[in-house]
Design a protein around this motif. Structure first.
Motif, PDB file in Angstrom:
ATOM      1  N   ASP A   1      -7.131  -0.782  -6.421  1.00  0.00           N
ATOM      2  CA  ASP A   1      -8.232  -0.308  -5.581  1.00  0.00           C
ATOM      3  C   ASP A   1      -9.516  -0.130  -6.391  1.00  0.00           C
ATOM      4  O   ASP A   1     -10.609  -0.152  -5.841  1.00  0.00           O
ATOM      5  CB  ASP A   1      -7.865   1.016  -4.900  1.00  0.00           C
ATOM      6  CG  ASP A   1      -6.806   0.847  -3.826  1.00  0.00           C
ATOM      7  OD1 ASP A   1      -6.582  -0.291  -3.382  1.00  0.00           O
ATOM      8  OD2 ASP A   1      -6.204   1.860  -3.438  1.00  0.00           O
TER       9      ASP A   1
ATOM     10  N   GLU B   1     -11.100   3.023   2.259  1.00  0.00           N
ATOM     11  CA  GLU B   1     -10.752   3.782   1.053  1.00  0.00           C
ATOM     12  C   GLU B   1     -11.972   3.958   0.155  1.00  0.00           C
ATOM     13  O   GLU B   1     -12.817   3.068   0.051  1.00  0.00           O
ATOM     14  CB  GLU B   1      -9.648   3.082   0.259  1.00  0.00           C
ATOM     15  CG  GLU B   1      -8.288   3.192   0.875  1.00  0.00           C
ATOM     16  CD  GLU B   1      -7.200   2.601  -0.003  1.00  0.00           C
ATOM     17  OE1 GLU B   1      -6.038   2.964   0.227  1.00  0.00           O
ATOM     18  OE2 GLU B   1      -7.496   1.796  -0.893  1.00  0.00           O
TER      19      GLU B   1
ATOM     20  N   THR C   1      -9.618  12.089   2.622  1.00  0.00           N
ATOM     21  CA  THR C   1      -8.604  11.619   3.568  1.00  0.00           C
ATOM     22  C   THR C   1      -8.057  10.240   3.221  1.00  0.00           C
ATOM     23  O   THR C   1      -6.885   9.971   3.472  1.00  0.00           O
ATOM     24  CB  THR C   1      -9.165  11.597   5.001  1.00  0.00           C
ATOM     25  OG1 THR C   1     -10.344  10.789   5.015  1.00  0.00           O
ATOM     26  CG2 THR C   1      -9.492  13.001   5.471  1.00  0.00           C
ATOM     27  N   THR C   2      -8.876   9.347   2.671  1.00  0.00           N
ATOM     28  CA  THR C   2      -8.411   8.001   2.308  1.00  0.00           C
ATOM     29  C   THR C   2      -8.901   7.633   0.901  1.00  0.00           C
ATOM     30  O   THR C   2      -9.727   6.730   0.730  1.00  0.00           O
ATOM     31  CB  THR C   2      -8.903   6.950   3.326  1.00  0.00           C
ATOM     32  OG1 THR C   2     -10.329   7.050   3.432  1.00  0.00           O
ATOM     33  CG2 THR C   2      -8.261   7.132   4.677  1.00  0.00           C
TER      34      THR C   2
ATOM     35  N   ASP D   1      -5.561   4.721  -3.783  1.00  0.00           N
ATOM     36  CA  ASP D   1      -4.168   5.107  -3.969  1.00  0.00           C
ATOM     37  C   ASP D   1      -3.353   4.063  -4.720  1.00  0.00           C
ATOM     38  O   ASP D   1      -2.135   4.130  -4.756  1.00  0.00           O
ATOM     39  CB  ASP D   1      -3.509   5.423  -2.621  1.00  0.00           C
ATOM     40  CG  ASP D   1      -3.596   4.268  -1.632  1.00  0.00           C
ATOM     41  OD1 ASP D   1      -4.083   3.176  -2.004  1.00  0.00           O
ATOM     42  OD2 ASP D   1      -3.173   4.456  -0.474  1.00  0.00           O
TER      43      ASP D   1
ATOM     44  N   ASP E   1       0.864  -1.172   0.000  1.00  0.00           N
ATOM     45  CA  ASP E   1       0.000   0.000   0.000  1.00  0.00           C
ATOM     46  C   ASP E   1       0.908   1.231   0.000  1.00  0.00           C
ATOM     47  O   ASP E   1       1.934   1.237   0.705  1.00  0.00           O
ATOM     48  CB  ASP E   1      -0.882  -0.003   1.255  1.00  0.00           C
ATOM     49  CG  ASP E   1      -1.870   1.138   1.245  1.00  0.00           C
ATOM     50  OD1 ASP E   1      -2.961   0.962   0.682  1.00  0.00           O
ATOM     51  OD2 ASP E   1      -1.529   2.216   1.786  1.00  0.00           O
TER      52      ASP E   1
ATOM     53  N   ASP F   1       0.834   3.825   1.514  1.00  0.00           N
ATOM     54  CA  ASP F   1       1.039   4.371   2.864  1.00  0.00           C
ATOM     55  C   ASP F   1       1.968   3.502   3.707  1.00  0.00           C
ATOM     56  O   ASP F   1       2.376   3.903   4.794  1.00  0.00           O
ATOM     57  CB  ASP F   1      -0.318   4.507   3.583  1.00  0.00           C
ATOM     58  CG  ASP F   1      -1.240   5.479   2.870  1.00  0.00           C
ATOM     59  OD1 ASP F   1      -0.724   6.440   2.270  1.00  0.00           O
ATOM     60  OD2 ASP F   1      -2.466   5.257   2.906  1.00  0.00           O
TER      61      ASP F   1
ATOM     62  N   SER G   1     -13.166   9.969  -1.184  1.00  0.00           N
ATOM     63  CA  SER G   1     -12.674  10.410   0.115  1.00  0.00           C
ATOM     64  C   SER G   1     -11.490  11.363  -0.031  1.00  0.00           C
ATOM     65  O   SER G   1     -10.547  11.087  -0.775  1.00  0.00           O
ATOM     66  CB  SER G   1     -12.252   9.204   0.948  1.00  0.00           C
ATOM     67  OG  SER G   1     -11.648   9.632   2.151  1.00  0.00           O
TER      68      SER G   1
END
Length: 187
Positions: free
Chosen positions: A115, A101, A107-108, A111, A74, A76, A105
């Motif tokens: 996904d 996710e 904030t999430t 990515d 991921d 992150d 969004s």
């Protein structure tokens, strides 16, 4: 002129009622046929616009997917830049979004390319989640499958991405393949 000559001359100067009725029937059938073709043409005249709009939507969504990372981890994950395979990740990427996710969004957001696997959009919506009223009649579906073996690679090294946009009876699929050419690159 004698009487029989006069009758034959009169018969040559017009049409009988039967001939006139046959003529009207033939002309009516021809007009109905021509109008039917024109009606079908008129109904389908907007079809090229719908097909072009669906293709534009599909290409736009495909570009959005392609701009995402295609990493083992991921993005992150702290190991994202070092991992040589999914086993080295703290949070390995899997098909579909991670918990929480969403495409919309702030904030999430999504990515990673995978996904988007199984993503469905009923009515076209921008990245902020705002519906675009003029595109409410269109729907989009994203399907992603491993495709590396088709190219002599390990299965997860390439993904076949298919974006299908539909509107009424028009369905436009756009397919592309994304290769993991730089596994440790996360934009």
């Amino acid at each position: 002129m004698s009487s029989p000559d006069r009758v034959s001359v009169l018969r040559q100067h017009g049409v009988t009622l039967v001939e006139l009725i046959i003529f009207i029937v033939v002309v009516s059938a021809s007009v109905v046929g021509v109008l039917s073709v024109m009606n079908v043409s008129t109904q389908r005249s907007a079809d090229p616009m719908i097909r072009k709009q669906a293709l534009d939507i599909a290409e736009s969504l495909m570009e959005e997917v392609f701009l995402q990372s295609f990493t083992y981890c991921d993005p992150d994950d702290e190991k994202v830049s070092d991992a040589a395979n999914a086993g080295e990740c703290l949070v390995a990427e899997a098909m579909g979004p991670e918990v929480g996710e969403s495409r919309y969004s702030a904030t999430t957001p999504f990515d990673n390319v995978n996904d988007y696997a199984g993503f469905v959009m009923n009515g076209i919506v921008d990245l902020t989640g705002t519906a675009i009223p003029a595109l409410a009649g269109y729907n989009a579906v994203v399907a992603i499958a491993e495709a590396g073996t088709d190219y002599g690679l390990a299965a997860p090294e390439a993904l076949r991405i298919t974006v299908t946009v539909t509107s009424g009876n028009v369905s436009i699929p756009v397919t592309a393949v994304r290769f993991r050419h730089s596994p440790n690159f996360a934009p």
